[in-house]
Design a protein around this motif. Structure first.
Motif, short mmCIF file in Angstrom:
data_model
loop_
_atom_site.label_atom_id
_atom_site.label_comp_id
_atom_site.label_asym_id
_atom_site.label_seq_id
_atom_site.Cartn_x
_atom_site.Cartn_y
_atom_site.Cartn_z
N THR A 518 1.06 -1.08 -0.11
CA THR A 518 -0.01 0.02 0.04
C THR A 518 0.76 1.18 0.03
O THR A 518 2.06 1.25 0.29
CB THR A 518 -0.88 0.15 1.25
OG1 THR A 518 -0.23 -0.04 2.70
CG2 THR A 518 -1.86 -1.14 1.15
N ALA A 519 0.17 2.30 -0.41
CA ALA A 519 0.94 3.61 -0.26
C ALA A 519 -0.06 4.41 0.50
O ALA A 519 -1.42 4.41 0.21
CB ALA A 519 1.00 4.31 -1.51
N ARG A 619 -8.66 12.90 2.69
CA ARG A 619 -7.92 12.15 3.78
C ARG A 619 -7.13 11.23 3.33
O ARG A 619 -7.35 10.18 2.40
CB ARG A 619 -9.29 11.67 4.81
CG ARG A 619 -10.15 12.87 5.25
CD ARG A 619 -9.17 13.60 6.47
NE ARG A 619 -9.37 12.86 7.61
CZ ARG A 619 -8.32 12.75 8.48
NH1 ARG A 619 -7.07 13.55 8.20
NH2 ARG A 619 -8.57 12.16 9.62
N TYR A 620 -6.00 10.96 3.92
CA TYR A 620 -5.07 9.92 3.53
C TYR A 620 -5.67 8.60 4.20
O TYR A 620 -5.78 8.26 5.25
CB TYR A 620 -3.68 10.21 3.93
CG TYR A 620 -2.87 11.19 3.06
CD1 TYR A 620 -1.89 10.76 2.47
CD2 TYR A 620 -3.40 12.32 2.74
CE1 TYR A 620 -0.95 11.76 1.59
CE2 TYR A 620 -3.00 13.27 1.86
CZ TYR A 620 -1.51 13.07 1.10
OH TYR A 620 -1.00 13.60 0.35
N VAL A 621 -5.29 7.31 3.24
CA VAL A 621 -5.68 6.10 3.93
C VAL A 621 -4.61 5.35 3.04
O VAL A 621 -3.91 5.82 2.15
CB VAL A 621 -6.93 5.57 3.46
CG1 VAL A 621 -8.06 6.59 4.07
CG2 VAL A 621 -7.17 5.52 1.92
N ASP A 622 -4.16 4.03 3.46
CA ASP A 622 -3.55 3.00 2.88
C ASP A 622 -4.02 2.36 1.66
O ASP A 622 -4.85 1.69 1.78
CB ASP A 622 -3.08 2.02 3.62
CG ASP A 622 -2.16 2.75 5.03
OD1 ASP A 622 -1.11 3.49 4.44
OD2 ASP A 622 -2.34 2.24 6.11
N ILE A 623 -3.82 2.90 0.45
CA ILE A 623 -4.34 2.24 -0.71
C ILE A 623 -3.56 1.30 -1.60
O ILE A 623 -2.22 1.50 -1.44
CB ILE A 623 -4.39 3.53 -1.82
CG1 ILE A 623 -5.60 4.51 -0.88
CG2 ILE A 623 -5.35 3.07 -2.95
CD1 ILE A 623 -5.78 5.83 -2.00
N PRO A 624 -4.09 0.21 -1.87
CA PRO A 624 -2.98 -0.88 -2.62
C PRO A 624 -2.51 -0.17 -3.70
O PRO A 624 -2.93 0.61 -4.46
CB PRO A 624 -4.19 -1.90 -3.03
CG PRO A 624 -5.04 -1.74 -1.88
CD PRO A 624 -5.30 -0.24 -1.48
N VAL A 625 -1.43 -0.42 -3.87
CA VAL A 625 -0.06 0.28 -5.00
C VAL A 625 -0.98 -0.25 -6.26
O VAL A 625 -0.97 0.49 -7.20
CB VAL A 625 1.11 -0.19 -4.69
CG1 VAL A 625 1.93 0.30 -5.88
CG2 VAL A 625 1.73 0.50 -3.56
N LYS A 626 -1.34 -1.43 -6.34
CA LYS A 626 -1.81 -1.97 -7.73
C LYS A 626 -3.11 -1.18 -8.18
O LYS A 626 -3.12 -1.03 -9.59
CB LYS A 626 -2.08 -3.33 -7.73
CG LYS A 626 -3.35 -3.65 -6.68
CD LYS A 626 -3.31 -5.29 -6.89
CE LYS A 626 -4.43 -5.82 -5.57
NZ LYS A 626 -4.33 -7.24 -5.60
N LEU A 628 -3.46 2.06 -7.22
CA LEU A 628 -2.83 3.41 -7.77
C LEU A 628 -2.45 3.26 -9.32
O LEU A 628 -2.49 4.41 -10.19
CB LEU A 628 -1.99 4.01 -6.92
CG LEU A 628 -2.77 4.19 -5.33
CD1 LEU A 628 -1.41 4.29 -4.51
CD2 LEU A 628 -3.67 5.30 -5.74
N ALA A 629 -1.64 2.32 -9.64
CA ALA A 629 -1.04 2.20 -10.86
C ALA A 629 -2.18 2.05 -12.06
O ALA A 629 -1.95 2.80 -13.11
CB ALA A 629 -0.22 0.69 -10.89
N SER A 630 -3.36 1.22 -11.72
CA SER A 630 -4.34 1.05 -12.76
C SER A 630 -4.90 2.38 -13.04
O SER A 630 -5.21 2.79 -14.12
CB SER A 630 -5.16 0.03 -12.42
OG SER A 630 -5.99 0.56 -11.12
N GLU A 631 -5.13 3.40 -11.97
CA GLU A 631 -5.81 4.72 -12.00
C GLU A 631 -4.98 5.65 -13.02
O GLU A 631 -5.52 6.40 -13.77
CB GLU A 631 -5.99 5.30 -10.71
CG GLU A 631 -7.26 4.73 -10.15
CD GLU A 631 -8.57 5.29 -10.81
OE1 GLU A 631 -8.74 6.10 -10.92
OE2 GLU A 631 -9.17 4.17 -10.90
N SER A 632 -3.66 5.55 -12.64
CA SER A 632 -2.71 6.46 -13.50
C SER A 632 -2.59 6.08 -14.89
O SER A 632 -2.29 6.76 -15.49
CB SER A 632 -1.55 6.29 -12.70
OG SER A 632 -0.64 5.05 -12.42
#
Length: 632
Positions: A518-519, A619-626, A628-632
């Motif tokens: 996560t990030a 607000r900040y939360v722990d988001i799975p990196v995978k 975030l990669a698909s969103e970008s």
């Protein structure tokens, strides 16, 4: 359900307004830029009627919304030529007056149009009897839930001569509208009908549904909700706006609903107008200003728990899966009364974050000490110093200009008596030369001077207590010679108890650790959302785009997590309800209490709750990196 050969084609209903500020040309644009069968418009917020009520009774306001008349003046030639039906609530306090103005134009121009108006929502002449001393107060809309704590002074206006009622309007359904259309009306001017009722009435008339065709009526209720807020379905108030060119967000065209015989609908717009209709814009609008998975109207209750949407073409979203249930025997009664006086002022401070916090400590202590010493502080209903965690603005480190190193503290106060608020001004003057280092403000005392405010009481009234109907003007009718055909719309015959709203925690939650690395990022990096006001409450719906993202979102967003995301804005007296919309990949919350007695009197800067969604998304939360990669 597929349409068969005997079923009528979908009725094409175009929205022309979501508030009284929407200009008249929006109605014209909807009529001239493509085929439509009907035009509807919602010109009323909960405060409109009340804010103009006294001026109307004093002969200083027409009672109807001038922008509604502007739209009709511009569009009547096309309405007459294309035989477009029009149903709008722009009649406000005086639908008869608006109908007579439109009738006059039709007579002068030779338009062959039957003009009508709906009656029965305005209960001002009966409200003293409805709220008589022996009967007491009608139930509050939120009282069905024992977990909800009503705001201070919610019930204290009954019998209080210092807090007179200024307006009382019941939310009507579609029955009078359908009756008017059945009897040949072309233009129907309404007062306080429920926002989606014009769309329901048109669809029910077009397809000739019975009052117990609940699935179809519920589908039309949803269609009405999706188009009732002007451009909110076509790109406005849209949390995903950053992915679109700025030019596409200018001069946005308003939405159109194509309502099928089975109640399903397609959301679209005229191709010639700007904006866009996507799965995301329609999901945003669906979760806007609802109270959970059941959406109420005087004619039907829509079960949204299995609603689904899909894009079927450019600017075309198909909506289905809505289940209809009988309506409650009651409807909403909006009562506005003079709540007292309020004022607000802004103080500014410049410096480092640490020094600014100390400065506002000094300021608040000075004011409260003066008021306590003079035994005045208990006379305030609200005395709110919105600073520190509520700080308006954050000073930069090593700022390049003074304004970029400056913050503001907002002081908001309410009291029953004007004199109480003047004591706040006296407290500031008393300490005027004992101020913190560098104190300054706008030097504008217009907002600091006490002014009257209206408070809102959302009650519940039995539908059988209403005398709902429609009056169709004769072609020769004038204000002096009022000749009308009067039709009663009767009462709803099949109802079911209102009941408690659903609330539950994640269904089959997934362990968040299974989603991998996560990030720590803003929730809005993965989720879109929309929020809004519902009386004293704020609602918010958040959604994502894939099944795996939804498993994560619904597992993350528990009621406890929402409280955590609200941070210092959460108060123990609030209450949260939570439901899920799996067909939309959405989680929905209602937070009871933040707006006090509603938009007209809330102490919050965001009185309509529209910014709440963007705050939660920030607000900040722990988001799975995978993800975030698909969103970008």
């Amino acid at each position: 359900m597929a349409l068969n050969g005997s079923e009528k084609r979908p009725v094409r209903v175009a929205d022309c307004s979501g508030a009284n500020a929407d200009p008249g040309e929006f109605m014209l644009y909807q009529a001239q830029n493509g085929p439509v069968d009907a035009i509807t418009g919602d010109y009323l917020a909960e405060i409109n009627l009340a804010s103009n009520a006294e001026a109307f009774r004093a002969g200083k306001h027409p009672g109807y919304e001038p922008t509604a008349l502007d739209g009709l003046k511009l569009t009547l030639p096309l309405i007459n030529e294309k035989r477009i039906k029009v149903v709008i609530n722009g009649g406000a306090l005086n639908p008869k007056g608006l109908a007579l103005e439109v009738q006059k134009i039709c007579q002068e121009k030779g338009y062959d149009l039957n003009v009508a108006y709906v009656v029965g929502d305005d209960l001002m002449d009966r409200i003293d009897g409805i709220l008589s001393a022996d009967k007491g107060l009608v139930p509050h809309l939120d009282e069905v839930n024992p977990n909800v704590k009503l705001a201070k002074n919610t019930n204290d206006f009954l019998g209080n001569p210092n807090k007179p009622i200024v307006s009382a309007n019941a939310y009507l359904g579609a029955r009078a509208i359908k009756k008017g259309l059945d009897e040949g009306a072309d233009i129907i001017l309404c007062g306080r009908v429920a926002d989606a009722s014009p769309v329901i009435g048109i669809a029910q008339w077009w397809h000739q549904w019975s009052e117990t065709d609940f699935d179809q009526l519920a589908g039309a209720l949803v269609a009405g909700h999706l188009i009732e807020c002007s451009a909110y379905a076509t790109g406005a108030n849209f949390s995903g706006f950053e992915k679109y060119p700025t030019e596409e967000l200018m001069d946005i065209g308003l939405p159109i609903a194509e309502i099928h015989a089975n109640g399903d609908c397609v959301l679209t717009k005229h191709p010639a107008l700007n904006g866009f209709v996507t799965l995301d814009t329609i999901r945003c609008q669906l979760v806007y200003e609802i109270q959970g998975d059941h959406y109420l109207n005087s004619d039907v209750k829509a079960d949204l728990s299995k609603i689904t949407m899909k894009e079927i073409g450019k600017d075309r979203v198909y909506v289905s899966g809505v289940k209809g249930l009988p309506p409650p025997a009651t409807t909403k009664l909006a009562v506005f009364y003079k709540g007292g006086y309020q004022c607000e002022c802004l103080m500014s401070a410049t410096g480092t974050p640490q020094s600014i916090e100390k400065k506002y400590d000094i300021y608040e202590l000075q004011i409260k000490t003066y008021l306590k010493r003079n035994k005045l502080i208990d006379d305030f209903d609200i005395l709110d110093f919105q600073r520190q965690v509520f700080l308006i603005g954050q000073p930069e480190v090593n700022p390049r200009s003074q304004i970029r190193g400056t913050t503001q503290c907002r002081i908001f106060a309410q009291a029953e008596k004007k004199e109480t608020l003047y004591s706040l001004l006296r407290a500031q003057m008393y300490n005027g030369m004992q101020h913190y280092s560098g104190a300054h403000g706008s030097m504008d005392f217009r907002t600091a001077l006490p002014k009257e405010f209206l408070a809102f009481y959302p009650g519940i009234i039995g539908q059988d207590q209403l005398e709902e109907g429609v009056h169709i003007l004769e072609k020769n009718a004038t204000a002096e010679n009022l000749s009308v055909k009067k039709f009663s719309s009767g009462h709803v015959s099949v109802t079911e108890p209102l009941g408690r709203r659903h609330t539950y925690e994640p269904t089959n939650p997934v362990d968040l650790k299974t989603f991998g690395e996560t990030a720590f990022r803003p929730l809005g990096d993965i989720a879109l959302a929309r929020s809004g006001d519902k009386g004293a409450n704020v609602n918010i719906g958040l959604f994502v785009h894939t099944d795996e993202e939804y498993d994560w979102l619904r597992s993350l967003l528990t009621s406890a997590k929402m409280k955590d995301l609200m941070g210092d804005d959460w108060k123990p007296e609030y209450y949260v309800e939570r439901v899920e919309f799996p067909g939309l990949k959405a989680v929905h919350f209602v937070v009871y209490g933040p707006l006090g007695r509603g938009i007209s009197s809330t102490a919050l800067l965001d009185g309509l709750g529209k910014g709440f969604a963007d705050y939660i998304r920030s607000r900040y939360v722990d988001i799975p990196v995978k993800f975030l990669a698909s969103e970008s």
